[in-house]
Enzyme design. Structure first.
Site, short mmCIF file in Angstrom:
data_model
loop_
_atom_site.label_atom_id
_atom_site.label_comp_id
_atom_site.label_asym_id
_atom_site.label_seq_id
_atom_site.Cartn_x
_atom_site.Cartn_y
_atom_site.Cartn_z
N HIS A 19 -9.63 -10.60 -5.01
CA HIS A 19 -10.52 -9.56 -4.24
C HIS A 19 -11.82 -10.03 -4.44
O HIS A 19 -12.90 -9.87 -3.35
CB HIS A 19 -10.41 -8.37 -5.17
CG HIS A 19 -9.44 -7.62 -5.17
ND1 HIS A 19 -8.41 -7.55 -6.31
CD2 HIS A 19 -8.35 -7.13 -4.11
CE1 HIS A 19 -7.34 -6.62 -6.06
NE2 HIS A 19 -7.37 -6.59 -4.65
N LYS A 43 1.02 3.95 -5.33
CA LYS A 43 0.86 3.26 -6.61
C LYS A 43 0.51 4.03 -7.85
O LYS A 43 -0.26 4.93 -7.50
CB LYS A 43 0.02 2.01 -6.48
CG LYS A 43 0.55 1.24 -5.36
CD LYS A 43 -0.64 -0.11 -5.45
CE LYS A 43 -0.46 -0.89 -4.17
NZ LYS A 43 -1.77 -1.72 -3.87
N ARG A 92 -3.19 -11.35 3.04
CA ARG A 92 -2.65 -12.63 2.55
C ARG A 92 -1.27 -12.92 3.52
O ARG A 92 -0.22 -13.36 2.76
CB ARG A 92 -1.98 -12.16 1.12
CG ARG A 92 -3.29 -12.06 0.19
CD ARG A 92 -2.96 -11.27 -1.10
NE ARG A 92 -2.40 -9.93 -0.80
CZ ARG A 92 -2.00 -9.05 -1.67
NH1 ARG A 92 -2.39 -9.20 -3.19
NH2 ARG A 92 -1.65 -7.94 -1.46
N SER A 129 -2.79 -7.70 -7.62
CA SER A 129 -2.84 -7.09 -9.04
C SER A 129 -1.52 -6.96 -9.52
O SER A 129 -1.43 -6.95 -10.71
CB SER A 129 -3.47 -5.66 -8.74
OG SER A 129 -4.88 -5.67 -8.02
O1 PNS Z 1 -5.53 -1.98 -2.60
P1 PNS Z 1 -4.82 -1.13 -1.88
O2 PNS Z 1 -3.71 -0.46 -2.71
O3 PNS Z 1 -4.18 -1.79 -0.47
O4 PNS Z 1 -5.63 0.02 -1.17
C1 PNS Z 1 -5.43 1.02 -0.26
C2 PNS Z 1 -6.52 1.99 -0.07
C3 PNS Z 1 -6.86 2.68 -1.48
C4 PNS Z 1 -7.70 1.41 0.60
C5 PNS Z 1 -5.72 3.30 0.68
O5 PNS Z 1 -4.70 3.78 0.26
C6 PNS Z 1 -6.82 4.17 1.35
O6 PNS Z 1 -7.73 3.95 2.04
N1 PNS Z 1 -6.94 5.49 0.28
C7 PNS Z 1 -8.06 6.30 0.60
C8 PNS Z 1 -7.27 7.64 1.28
C9 PNS Z 1 -7.34 7.47 2.84
O7 PNS Z 1 -8.27 7.27 3.69
N2 PNS Z 1 -5.96 7.40 3.26
C10 PNS Z 1 -5.76 7.10 4.68
C11 PNS Z 1 -5.74 5.84 4.89
S1 PNS Z 1 -5.46 5.46 6.79
#
Ligand code: PNS
Length: 163
Positions: A19, A43, A92, A129
Site C-alpha cells: 500500500h 470483511k 495486483r 493485508s
Molecule cells: O482495501 P479494500 O478492502 O479493497 O477497499 C475497499 C473499499 C473500502 C475502498 C470499498 O469497500 C469502498 O469504497 N467502501 C466505501 C463505501 C462505498 O463507497 N461503497 C461503494 C463502492 S462502489
C-alpha cells in the site's frame, strides 16, 4: 492553478508496504494525496478505523503531502466533498481488476470521479493485508511486509509476544 488531489482508498487492515508503495507513487502524480480509510462490508476488520488511521500515519510518515482520513459513507461522495477528481488504486493482477472495475464504474456514475489503476510493483504483487495477518497469526515474520509500528500493533492485537 488549483492543486490536484487524489484519494487512495482502502480498508488498510492493516496498511502494508505494498500500500505504501502505491501511496508514494501517487505523490509523484498529484500535488496532494488523501489515504481514505473505509470499512469493507465484505470483511471483518481486525483493527478499528481509528487504529488503522494511526497505523497509516506511522507508515507514511516521511512522505510529503499525504494525509489520512476516515470515509464513513460513500467513497465517491467523500471525493466530491474534499475536491478530489481522481481515485488511485493498486492492482495486483486480474483478480484485483475483476473486483475493482465495477467499483470504478459505479463511483464514476455516482459523482463523476475517475479511477486510475497503478500496477503493483513486482516486489509487492503477492502481499496483502489478509496474508500478512495470517502469517502473523501463525507466528511468522512479517517485518518484510509492514512497517515496524504496524508489526508491533499486529502482534499485540493478535496477543503474541513482541520481540
Ligand atoms: O482495501 P479494500 O478492502 O479493497 O477497499 C475497499 C473499499 C473500502 C475502498 C470499498 O469497500 C469502498 O469504497 N467502501 C466505501 C463505501 C462505498 O463507497 N461503497 C461503494 C463502492 S462502489
Amino acid at each position: 492553478m488549483a492543486e490536484s488531489l487524489a484519494v487512495v482508498p482502502g480498508s488498510f487492515d492493516p496498511i502494508t508496504l505494498g500500500h505504501r508503495d502505491v501511496i508514494e507513487r501517487t505523490t509523484g502524480l498529484f500535488d496532494q494525496v488523501i489515504v481514505g480509510v473505509a470499512d469493507n462490508h465484505a470483511k471483518q476488520a481486525l483493527f478499528s478505523l481509528e487504529e488503522r488511521l494511526e497505523l497509516i500515519e506511522e507508515c507514511v510518515a516521511g512522505l510529503e503531502n499525504v494525509r489520512a482520513a476516515a470515509i464513513r459513507g460513500l467513497l465517491a461522495e467523500f471525493c466530491r466533498q474534499v475536491g478530489a477528481t481522481v481515485i488511485v488504486k493498486g492492482l495486483r493482477g486480474g483478480q484485483d481488476l475483476g473486483h475493482e472495475e465495477p467499483m470504478a464504474l459505479v463511483n464514476k456514475e455516482l459523482t463523476g470521479v475517475e479511477t486510475i489503476f497503478l500496477a503493483a510493483a513486482p516486489a509487492w504483487g503477492h502481499v496483502s493485508s489478509s496474508i500478512v495477518k495470517d502469517v502473523a497469526k501463525h507466528g511468522g515474520d512479517v517485518s518484510s511486509y509492514v512497517s515496524p509500528g504496524v508489526r508491533v500493533a499486529l502482534l499485540r492485537q493478535l496477543g503474541r509476544s513482541v520481540q
